[in-house]
Design a protein around this motif. Sequence first.
Motif, short mmCIF file in Angstrom:
data_model
loop_
_atom_site.label_atom_id
_atom_site.label_comp_id
_atom_site.label_asym_id
_atom_site.label_seq_id
_atom_site.Cartn_x
_atom_site.Cartn_y
_atom_site.Cartn_z
N THR A 1 12.90 -77.21 -6.55
CA THR A 1 12.75 -78.22 -7.19
C THR A 1 13.47 -78.46 -9.01
N ALA B 1 17.69 -79.06 -7.43
CA ALA B 1 18.03 -80.25 -7.05
C ALA B 1 18.04 -80.66 -8.28
N SER C 1 21.94 -82.75 -9.39
CA SER C 1 22.12 -84.09 -9.46
C SER C 1 22.07 -84.69 -11.23
N THR D 1 28.57 -88.07 -6.01
CA THR D 1 27.04 -88.56 -5.35
C THR D 1 26.94 -87.19 -4.55
N LEU E 1 24.65 -84.45 -5.32
CA LEU E 1 23.10 -85.40 -5.26
C LEU E 1 22.54 -85.52 -3.35
N LEU E 2 23.78 -85.78 -2.73
CA LEU E 2 23.21 -85.60 -1.72
C LEU E 2 22.53 -84.06 -0.84
N TRP F 1 19.38 -83.75 -2.03
CA TRP F 1 17.99 -84.27 -1.73
C TRP F 1 18.09 -83.66 0.13
N GLN F 2 18.72 -83.53 0.03
CA GLN F 2 19.13 -82.72 1.77
C GLN F 2 17.67 -81.12 1.72
N LEU G 1 15.78 -81.25 -0.40
CA LEU G 1 13.65 -80.82 -0.71
C LEU G 1 13.33 -81.02 1.12
N LEU G 2 14.10 -81.66 1.69
CA LEU G 2 13.98 -81.63 2.94
C LEU G 2 13.60 -81.11 3.62
#
Length: 257
Positions: free
Chosen positions: A138, A141, A145, A173, A176-177, A180-181, A183-184
């Motif tokens: 986390t 990530a 970002s 960006t 950032l993507l 986010w991926q 964390l999924l």
Amino acid sequence: MFPLIQRCYFCTPFKLQKLTGPQLLLYGKNKTTWSSLRLWLQKDICPLSRSPSLNPVSLHATRLQGFHTSLPFFKKKTSKESESKNSGVLRRSMQALKDSPKPALYLSLAGLIPFVSVPLLMAIQGTYHPELAFAQVTYGAATVSFLGGMRWGFALPEDSPAKPDWLNLANSTIPLLFAWQALLFKDITSGAVMLVMALGVALHYDLALLPTYPRWFKVLRVVGTLVMVFSLLATALLKTISEMEQSNSTNKWQNTK
């Protein structure tokens, strides 16, 4: 036929080569007979023709030596030269790192503490903690970002060398993507690998693709990226080792039954 002509031509004395056709006939008449010319030629030419230094093979080799040029010789770098070059690059990098502003240097080094402390703590205790690993992912990530958004802050001022165009803003960006991926993913290993990719993309943008930052910042980015990547990979390795130990212990417990 050509070797014979070549042999006779190159073996004939220099004085005889200067003579033209009429002069040669006149020269023969002055000797009264052609036989005297033949005897003279046998006396002066034949010994030269038997000379090993003027035979066709040696003559051809001599001609080749005149046109011989050695190929370019590429000297291999010795270990001492490579070591000196590496030490020079390292010295310049450390000097650039020392020239960085103190707040940027200290805050960047302090930001690496959560990355390093998680695998170090688990390695000291000898146990894998999923909560600490998820906290590291986390935090990674959030860091990725931040690195992507930093390009926006660099490109927006009017006097900035980076323009607020599609190349600078849209590429910012992409990390950032990736974050986010990461964390999924439910698996920590997959999330750590995704963050490693995001850190590599962000570093490539900052060093090569987009307008460059100051030298001290580039060195700081390289050092920080290496520390974050190795910390994430260490956590993933500890997770794999823990899973292997659990599977081995489970197999032993089942075999005892």
